[in-house]
Design an enzyme around this catalytic site. Sequence first.
Site, PDB file in Angstrom:
ATOM      1  N   CYS A   2       0.755  -1.248   0.021  1.00 49.64           N
ATOM      2  CA  CYS A   2      -0.024   0.056   0.230  1.00 49.64           C
ATOM      3  C   CYS A   2       0.783   1.325  -0.015  1.00 49.64           C
ATOM      4  O   CYS A   2       2.061   1.225   0.743  1.00 49.64           O
ATOM      5  CB  CYS A   2      -1.012   0.133   1.137  1.00 49.64           C
ATOM      6  SG  CYS A   2      -1.695  -1.522   1.447  1.00 49.64           S
ATOM      7  N   ARG A  27       3.066   0.030  -5.261  1.00 52.24           N
ATOM      8  CA  ARG A  27       3.169  -0.478  -4.004  1.00 52.24           C
ATOM      9  C   ARG A  27       1.813  -1.148  -3.912  1.00 52.24           C
ATOM     10  O   ARG A  27       1.439  -1.952  -2.821  1.00 52.24           O
ATOM     11  CB  ARG A  27       3.122   0.432  -2.777  1.00 52.24           C
ATOM     12  CG  ARG A  27       4.291   1.430  -3.011  1.00 52.24           C
ATOM     13  CD  ARG A  27       4.335   2.471  -1.930  1.00 52.24           C
ATOM     14  NE  ARG A  27       4.463   1.917  -0.603  1.00 52.24           N
ATOM     15  CZ  ARG A  27       5.645   1.666   0.001  1.00 52.24           C
ATOM     16  NH1 ARG A  27       6.847   2.089  -0.593  1.00 52.24           N
ATOM     17  NH2 ARG A  27       5.795   1.169   1.050  1.00 52.24           N
ATOM     18  N   TRP A  73      -3.033  -2.577  -1.575  1.00 50.16           N
ATOM     19  CA  TRP A  73      -2.922  -4.084  -2.001  1.00 50.16           C
ATOM     20  C   TRP A  73      -3.135  -4.652  -0.967  1.00 50.16           C
ATOM     21  O   TRP A  73      -3.036  -4.720   0.307  1.00 50.16           O
ATOM     22  CB  TRP A  73      -1.152  -4.227  -2.113  1.00 50.16           C
ATOM     23  CG  TRP A  73      -0.860  -5.805  -2.475  1.00 50.16           C
ATOM     24  CD1 TRP A  73      -0.864  -6.286  -3.744  1.00 50.16           C
ATOM     25  CD2 TRP A  73      -0.662  -6.695  -1.593  1.00 50.16           C
ATOM     26  NE1 TRP A  73      -0.373  -7.606  -3.390  1.00 50.16           N
ATOM     27  CE2 TRP A  73      -0.264  -7.885  -2.201  1.00 50.16           C
ATOM     28  CE3 TRP A  73      -0.345  -6.782  -0.228  1.00 50.16           C
ATOM     29  CZ2 TRP A  73       0.154  -9.145  -2.034  1.00 50.16           C
ATOM     30  CZ3 TRP A  73      -0.030  -8.185   0.431  1.00 50.16           C
ATOM     31  CH2 TRP A  73       0.142  -9.185  -0.549  1.00 50.16           C
ATOM     32  N   ASN A  99      -0.526   2.032   6.047  1.00 56.52           N
ATOM     33  CA  ASN A  99       0.411   0.973   4.996  1.00 56.52           C
ATOM     34  C   ASN A  99       1.088   0.281   6.258  1.00 56.52           C
ATOM     35  O   ASN A  99       1.509   0.536   7.082  1.00 56.52           O
ATOM     36  CB  ASN A  99       1.699   1.758   4.331  1.00 56.52           C
ATOM     37  CG  ASN A  99       2.604   0.895   3.888  1.00 56.52           C
ATOM     38  OD1 ASN A  99       3.616   1.493   3.753  1.00 56.52           O
ATOM     39  ND2 ASN A  99       2.502  -0.444   3.830  1.00 56.52           N
ATOM     40  N   GLY A 100       1.027  -0.922   6.328  1.00 53.66           N
ATOM     41  CA  GLY A 100       1.208  -1.994   7.113  1.00 53.66           C
ATOM     42  C   GLY A 100       0.196  -3.132   7.703  1.00 53.66           C
ATOM     43  O   GLY A 100      -0.696  -3.360   6.957  1.00 53.66           O
ATOM     44  N   GLU A 458      14.653 -18.238 -12.103  1.00 54.67           N
ATOM     45  CA  GLU A 458      14.259 -16.716 -12.307  1.00 54.67           C
ATOM     46  C   GLU A 458      13.310 -16.811 -13.556  1.00 54.67           C
ATOM     47  O   GLU A 458      12.236 -16.081 -13.599  1.00 54.67           O
ATOM     48  CB  GLU A 458      15.466 -16.020 -12.478  1.00 54.67           C
ATOM     49  CG  GLU A 458      15.417 -14.253 -13.013  1.00 54.67           C
ATOM     50  CD  GLU A 458      14.574 -13.654 -12.210  1.00 54.67           C
ATOM     51  OE1 GLU A 458      13.865 -14.125 -11.182  1.00 54.67           O
ATOM     52  OE2 GLU A 458      14.005 -12.615 -12.539  1.00 54.67           O
ATOM     53  N   LYS A 462       9.491 -15.308 -13.708  1.00 51.68           N
ATOM     54  CA  LYS A 462       8.892 -14.385 -14.591  1.00 51.68           C
ATOM     55  C   LYS A 462       7.562 -15.066 -15.163  1.00 51.68           C
ATOM     56  O   LYS A 462       6.633 -14.148 -15.393  1.00 51.68           O
ATOM     57  CB  LYS A 462       9.860 -14.118 -15.825  1.00 51.68           C
ATOM     58  CG  LYS A 462      11.101 -13.287 -15.344  1.00 51.68           C
ATOM     59  CD  LYS A 462      10.940 -12.067 -14.965  1.00 51.68           C
ATOM     60  CE  LYS A 462      10.648 -12.075 -13.493  1.00 51.68           C
ATOM     61  NZ  LYS A 462      11.907 -11.510 -12.551  1.00 51.68           N
ATOM     62  N   GLU A 465       4.572 -14.854 -12.893  1.00 50.50           N
ATOM     63  CA  GLU A 465       3.932 -13.772 -12.271  1.00 50.50           C
ATOM     64  C   GLU A 465       3.244 -12.836 -13.447  1.00 50.50           C
ATOM     65  O   GLU A 465       2.352 -12.293 -13.094  1.00 50.50           O
ATOM     66  CB  GLU A 465       5.065 -12.956 -11.312  1.00 50.50           C
ATOM     67  CG  GLU A 465       6.257 -12.240 -12.324  1.00 50.50           C
ATOM     68  CD  GLU A 465       7.107 -11.433 -11.423  1.00 50.50           C
ATOM     69  OE1 GLU A 465       8.360 -11.204 -11.668  1.00 50.50           O
ATOM     70  OE2 GLU A 465       6.710 -10.720 -10.449  1.00 50.50           O
ATOM     71  N   HIS A 481      14.164 -37.525  -9.646  1.00 49.45           N
ATOM     72  CA  HIS A 481      13.670 -37.655  -8.402  1.00 49.45           C
ATOM     73  C   HIS A 481      12.055 -37.224  -8.181  1.00 49.45           C
ATOM     74  O   HIS A 481      11.858 -37.025  -7.188  1.00 49.45           O
ATOM     75  CB  HIS A 481      14.620 -36.741  -7.592  1.00 49.45           C
ATOM     76  CG  HIS A 481      16.071 -37.465  -7.544  1.00 49.45           C
ATOM     77  ND1 HIS A 481      16.497 -38.465  -7.024  1.00 49.45           N
ATOM     78  CD2 HIS A 481      17.153 -36.868  -8.162  1.00 49.45           C
ATOM     79  CE1 HIS A 481      17.657 -38.788  -7.393  1.00 49.45           C
ATOM     80  NE2 HIS A 481      18.031 -37.693  -7.981  1.00 49.45           N
ATOM     81  N   LYS A 577       4.619  -4.188  -6.525  1.00 48.54           N
ATOM     82  CA  LYS A 577       6.268  -3.993  -6.904  1.00 48.54           C
ATOM     83  C   LYS A 577       7.105  -3.892  -5.513  1.00 48.54           C
ATOM     84  O   LYS A 577       7.959  -4.673  -5.596  1.00 48.54           O
ATOM     85  CB  LYS A 577       6.459  -2.420  -7.531  1.00 48.54           C
ATOM     86  CG  LYS A 577       8.144  -2.454  -7.945  1.00 48.54           C
ATOM     87  CD  LYS A 577       8.410  -2.977  -9.068  1.00 48.54           C
ATOM     88  CE  LYS A 577       9.940  -2.881  -9.304  1.00 48.54           C
ATOM     89  NZ  LYS A 577      10.460  -4.116 -10.332  1.00 48.54           N
TER      90      LYS A 577
HETATM   91  C1  AGP Z   1      10.395  -9.793  -9.440  1.00 49.74           C
HETATM   92  O1  AGP Z   1       9.903 -10.034 -10.572  1.00 49.74           O
HETATM   93  C2  AGP Z   1       9.260  -9.876  -8.161  1.00 49.74           C
HETATM   94  N1  AGP Z   1       8.312  -8.767  -8.460  1.00 49.74           N
HETATM   95  C3  AGP Z   1       9.543  -9.899  -6.715  1.00 49.74           C
HETATM   96  O2  AGP Z   1       9.940 -11.154  -6.616  1.00 49.74           O
HETATM   97  C4  AGP Z   1      10.616  -9.272  -6.351  1.00 49.74           C
HETATM   98  O3  AGP Z   1      12.197  -9.496  -6.557  1.00 49.74           O
HETATM   99  C5  AGP Z   1      10.983  -9.401  -4.732  1.00 49.74           C
HETATM  100  O4  AGP Z   1       9.321  -8.925  -4.010  1.00 49.74           O
HETATM  101  C6  AGP Z   1      11.856  -8.561  -3.886  1.00 49.74           C
HETATM  102  O5  AGP Z   1      11.906  -7.370  -3.954  1.00 49.74           O
HETATM  103  P1  AGP Z   1      12.888  -6.463  -3.489  1.00 49.74           P
HETATM  104  O6  AGP Z   1      14.038  -6.698  -4.669  1.00 49.74           O
HETATM  105  O7  AGP Z   1      12.413  -5.040  -3.817  1.00 49.74           O
HETATM  106  O8  AGP Z   1      13.420  -6.790  -2.334  1.00 49.74           O
END
Ligand code: AGP
Length: 582
Positions: A2, A27, A73, A99-100, A458, A462, A465, A481, A577
């Site tokens: 948020c 956020r 959020w 926020n929190g 990674e 991607k 998400e 396994h 983000k």
């Molecule tokens: C990355 O594509 C993601 N959106 C997410 O995993 C992100 O890397 C993670 O939340 C950590 O964020 P930060 O690097 O701001 O700590």
Amino acid sequence: MCGICAGIGKNDQIAYVILGLKKLEYRGYDSSGIAFLRNKKLEFIKSVGQIKNLEKKIPNELKENIVIGHTRWATHGKVCEENAHPHLSENKKIAVVHNGIIENYESLKTEFLSDKKFYSQTDTEVFANLIELQKGKNLAKLIQATKLVKGSFAVAMLAENDENIYLAKKASPLYVAINNDGAMASSDISVFANKFDDFYILEDDEFAVINSKNVCFYDKNGKKIKKNSVFLNNFDFKEENLTEKYFMLKEIKEQPMVLRKTYFKYFAEDFFSKWDLEIIKKFKQFHFVACGTAYHSALLGAQYVQTFCKKECKVSIASEFRYGNEIISKNCLYIFVSQSGETADTIACASLVKNKGCKIMCVTNVPYCTLNKLADFVLPTFAGKEIAVASTKAYVAQVFTMLIFALKLADKNFQEQIKQFVLSYEIPSLDKKFLKEIFKFKKIFFIGRQKDYVTSLEAALKLKEIAYINCLGIASGELKHGTLALIDEDTLVVAISTEKSLKDKVESNLQEVKARGGKILLVSNLQHDIEVEFLINIATFSDYLMPIVSIVPLQQLAFEYAISQGYNPDKPRNLAKSVTVE
Ligand code: AGP
């Protein structure tokens, strides 16, 4: 998560707050709202979805001078207007944006607020009522209420018949800026345009009261305190322009430039000359801690330090580290990797080890973030502002920066090799011919060994998400396994193969996949002797640079997959983000 933004001043503040909320959308973007003081009474407007939906609901003629705003959020309660902030106390005398997370909101409700009617499922509405219940003036009420609350908060509060905005903070960021026309408060410095003269960072358990003339700060006993404004050294308030249709695409394309800038900053400007590397060399172990994509870059950072410096390295997911039985040692340098520097779990771990007297280093992309304030050493990444939720250029910048750090620490002479790389590296264009075929697969596994395994993790993240594909990154050797049981004709296995010494091992794994009817997309710079359905050839650079090269087509693949499904890759569902709650 948020974002909160509040404005008070001579001019209309609704426009400023809306502008601020738009910058805070990273956020969270489930819902948003504003509250304002009109004829000394509290009023509010809320909307579900992005800020543009809220904007449409605000009449053009509405101009107000005291406004608090919020972009959400969802944590407590589903996404709906009732759960959107601001939340008002039952008697409508207090309005709060928050926020929190208030962890004890259920028990506060039972203990103090059993006679109140609640209109939302949020913890914040409990907070608003709790404030209202306290005795004294509004500041005293806010201070009292925060003493009863467990959890994290950055709060902006408005009260009926009161031309002040009240601010409180614990474990969530909150900044204040003032000029002759008024004041603003926000979860992020970048929200303030450079029209402000003085900037303040609110610390935990500090309170502020802002009005159109001044700002006053108080401690948790309500005693006035003096705070110095911070000097924002070269802070870049400039907004990112959308030069491509999507920020994610823009950011993928910026990666060669990010690599060059990183090279320039660390070599031409000789970054490490300001450091005493001998202090860092004395540490016996290095423990990397991070979340999500940053965790993946940390895995590579640890491989680099271990390989080049021959030091013992460990990597932990922050949310696991903070509740585990880690042996915390002063012989260890704790390294926290985070694009935003505001990730709640990562910050909690940094505070935990710092409180035990250990030294910490942070690898961050955002200056003036919470993690940097805790750090003994800051290793900045020079990715520039990353707007898309899916991290691309920040990941590459983290990997590259930690590689340079490891090589420097190991006293390796590598500058020329790295220079050649950054000068010649270009983003390849993805052959779109086979993409249509790829998009038919709904079951995808990414496999690799060593550094390629990290790339597989990674790449899978991607695709999950932004394209919402149920996929996994797996160490190639682990297939047999368990996961091999899932391989059939409808499965795509994306194999990343850049380690020459492991080429034969990769081929054996791929034969196992073929034998079960699985289809293969090979991403490689090596000459493989195996027939595959799809192939992405990548350029060859030194072994340690290959994770930077191999991830790019997989970022592009995820982007194209999301677009093909009609999704907005910049704002994936359910995500934000910056993850400022645990
Ligand atoms: C990355 O594509 C993601 N959106 C997410 O995993 C992100 O890397 C993670 O939340 C950590 O964020 P930060 O690097 O701001 O700590």
